[in-house]
Structures are given as structure tokens and as C-alpha cells.
Design a protein around this motif. Sequence first.
Motif, mmCIF file in Angstrom:
data_model
loop_
_atom_site.group_PDB
_atom_site.id
_atom_site.type_symbol
_atom_site.label_atom_id
_atom_site.label_comp_id
_atom_site.label_asym_id
_atom_site.label_seq_id
_atom_site.Cartn_x
_atom_site.Cartn_y
_atom_site.Cartn_z
ATOM 1 N N ASP A 1 -8.658 15.191 -22.937
ATOM 2 C CA ASP A 1 -7.636 15.537 -22.465
ATOM 3 C C ASP A 1 -7.702 15.162 -20.855
ATOM 4 O O ASP A 1 -8.259 16.032 -20.243
ATOM 5 C CB ASP A 1 -7.211 17.062 -22.670
ATOM 6 C CG ASP A 1 -6.081 17.540 -22.254
ATOM 7 O OD1 ASP A 1 -5.209 16.867 -21.423
ATOM 8 O OD2 ASP A 1 -5.560 18.757 -22.419
ATOM 9 N N PRO A 2 -7.018 14.386 -20.180
ATOM 10 C CA PRO A 2 -7.055 14.011 -18.894
ATOM 11 C C PRO A 2 -6.537 15.222 -18.157
ATOM 12 O O PRO A 2 -6.969 15.581 -16.948
ATOM 13 C CB PRO A 2 -6.592 12.665 -18.625
ATOM 14 C CG PRO A 2 -6.261 12.367 -20.039
ATOM 15 C CD PRO A 2 -6.312 13.332 -20.931
ATOM 16 N N THR B 1 -17.970 15.696 -17.343
ATOM 17 C CA THR B 1 -16.628 16.201 -17.768
ATOM 18 C C THR B 1 -17.195 17.864 -18.316
ATOM 19 O O THR B 1 -18.156 17.931 -18.656
ATOM 20 C CB THR B 1 -16.216 15.626 -18.978
ATOM 21 O OG1 THR B 1 -15.684 14.368 -18.631
ATOM 22 C CG2 THR B 1 -15.074 16.544 -19.626
ATOM 23 N N TRP B 2 -16.372 18.813 -17.806
ATOM 24 C CA TRP B 2 -16.762 20.301 -18.288
ATOM 25 C C TRP B 2 -16.147 20.868 -19.341
ATOM 26 O O TRP B 2 -14.877 20.479 -19.539
ATOM 27 C CB TRP B 2 -16.607 21.300 -16.751
ATOM 28 C CG TRP B 2 -17.517 20.997 -15.723
ATOM 29 C CD1 TRP B 2 -17.929 19.632 -15.112
ATOM 30 C CD2 TRP B 2 -18.234 21.778 -15.088
ATOM 31 N NE1 TRP B 2 -18.785 19.814 -14.310
ATOM 32 C CE2 TRP B 2 -19.119 21.069 -13.874
ATOM 33 C CE3 TRP B 2 -18.382 23.138 -15.142
ATOM 34 C CZ2 TRP B 2 -19.842 21.738 -13.266
ATOM 35 C CZ3 TRP B 2 -19.011 23.950 -14.338
ATOM 36 C CH2 TRP B 2 -20.090 23.118 -13.285
ATOM 37 N N THR B 3 -16.768 21.628 -19.960
ATOM 38 C CA THR B 3 -15.821 22.393 -21.119
ATOM 39 C C THR B 3 -15.377 23.705 -20.657
ATOM 40 O O THR B 3 -15.699 24.039 -19.389
ATOM 41 C CB THR B 3 -16.880 22.853 -22.243
ATOM 42 O OG1 THR B 3 -17.860 23.786 -21.808
ATOM 43 C CG2 THR B 3 -17.701 21.809 -23.033
ATOM 44 N N PRO B 4 -14.318 24.391 -21.301
ATOM 45 C CA PRO B 4 -13.673 25.379 -20.739
ATOM 46 C C PRO B 4 -14.844 26.666 -20.531
ATOM 47 O O PRO B 4 -14.802 27.398 -19.748
ATOM 48 C CB PRO B 4 -12.617 25.840 -21.963
ATOM 49 C CG PRO B 4 -12.331 24.386 -22.440
ATOM 50 C CD PRO B 4 -13.504 23.589 -22.389
ATOM 51 N N ALA C 1 -8.468 17.229 -15.225
ATOM 52 C CA ALA C 1 -7.873 17.400 -13.830
ATOM 53 C C ALA C 1 -8.108 18.804 -13.393
ATOM 54 O O ALA C 1 -8.178 19.149 -12.308
ATOM 55 C CB ALA C 1 -6.604 16.845 -13.924
ATOM 56 N N ALA C 2 -7.565 19.614 -14.278
ATOM 57 C CA ALA C 2 -7.438 21.116 -14.208
ATOM 58 C C ALA C 2 -8.887 21.737 -13.535
ATOM 59 O O ALA C 2 -9.069 22.466 -12.879
ATOM 60 C CB ALA C 2 -6.912 21.740 -15.094
ATOM 61 N N MET D 1 -17.657 18.759 -26.292
ATOM 62 C CA MET D 1 -16.983 18.395 -24.868
ATOM 63 C C MET D 1 -15.670 17.594 -25.372
ATOM 64 O O MET D 1 -15.044 17.249 -24.686
ATOM 65 C CB MET D 1 -18.004 17.126 -24.529
ATOM 66 C CG MET D 1 -19.292 17.471 -24.020
ATOM 67 S SD MET D 1 -19.040 18.822 -22.637
ATOM 68 C CE MET D 1 -18.412 17.883 -21.248
ATOM 69 N N SER D 2 -15.323 18.128 -26.707
ATOM 70 C CA SER D 2 -14.055 17.209 -27.334
ATOM 71 C C SER D 2 -12.876 17.626 -26.486
ATOM 72 O O SER D 2 -12.132 16.617 -26.058
ATOM 73 C CB SER D 2 -13.838 17.495 -28.989
ATOM 74 O OG SER D 2 -13.744 18.772 -29.021
#
Length: 118
Positions: free
Chosen positions: A36-37, A103-106, A41-42, A30-31
Motif C-alpha cells: 500500500d503506497p 518499509t515499516w509495519t504499523p 507515505a503515511a 510487511m504485507s
Amino acid sequence: RRAAQPYYIAVLPHPLTLTLFPPVPLHTRMSSAAKDPKLHAAHQAILKSLLALPENSLCADCLAPRPRWASTNLGVFLCIECSGFHRKLGTHISTVRSTSLDTWTPAQITAIQARGNA
């Protein structure tokens, strides 16, 4: 000679469905998004645009309106009740995340973009 890709079989509680999905990494770091805010947001903007699509406006399992949860490895959007069923299935079958709180990962964003409820 390449080995065949394994596929997961998911049996979802209601309506009862049997679906084959190629594997998606269940646990990724998840780093990147957590630190990275702008990336967070993206990801939120992508999720919002995906939820605006007509095919994602209903829960994949029970067809309840306005799903706000998702199974990241199955790539479907779910209502709160069905997300509870998916959590009970275990993370080896369905990994559930909130579209607004988590929070989601790419990799998770890519999986949900590739599949969706359609």
C-alpha cells in the motif's frame, strides 16, 4: 491471575546504558505497508515528524546530529555508525531500519511513536 510481562534488557555500546523495555514483536508481516503506497507515505510522514522533534534530533547512543536510522523494537533513532553496532547485536536485541529507505509495519511505527529518544 495474570502472568507478569517479560522485559528485555538492552546494553547499548556507547555511551554504555542499561535499559528495560517491554517486548515488541520483532517479526511482523510487511504485507500491509509494502503493498500500500498510501500507507508507506503515511509512515514516512510520521517518521519525518518524529525526527523533527528536538529529542529525536540526536542519536540515542552517541548524540551525533540528524539520525536517519532506528531500532524498531527499542524505539530509538540512531546515526549510521550506531545502527551498525545495533545490527551486530543481532535482531533478538535490536532490529534496525532506515527511516527513509525501508518499509515499516504499523507495529513498528507504533513502537517508535510510543518511545523515541526522550
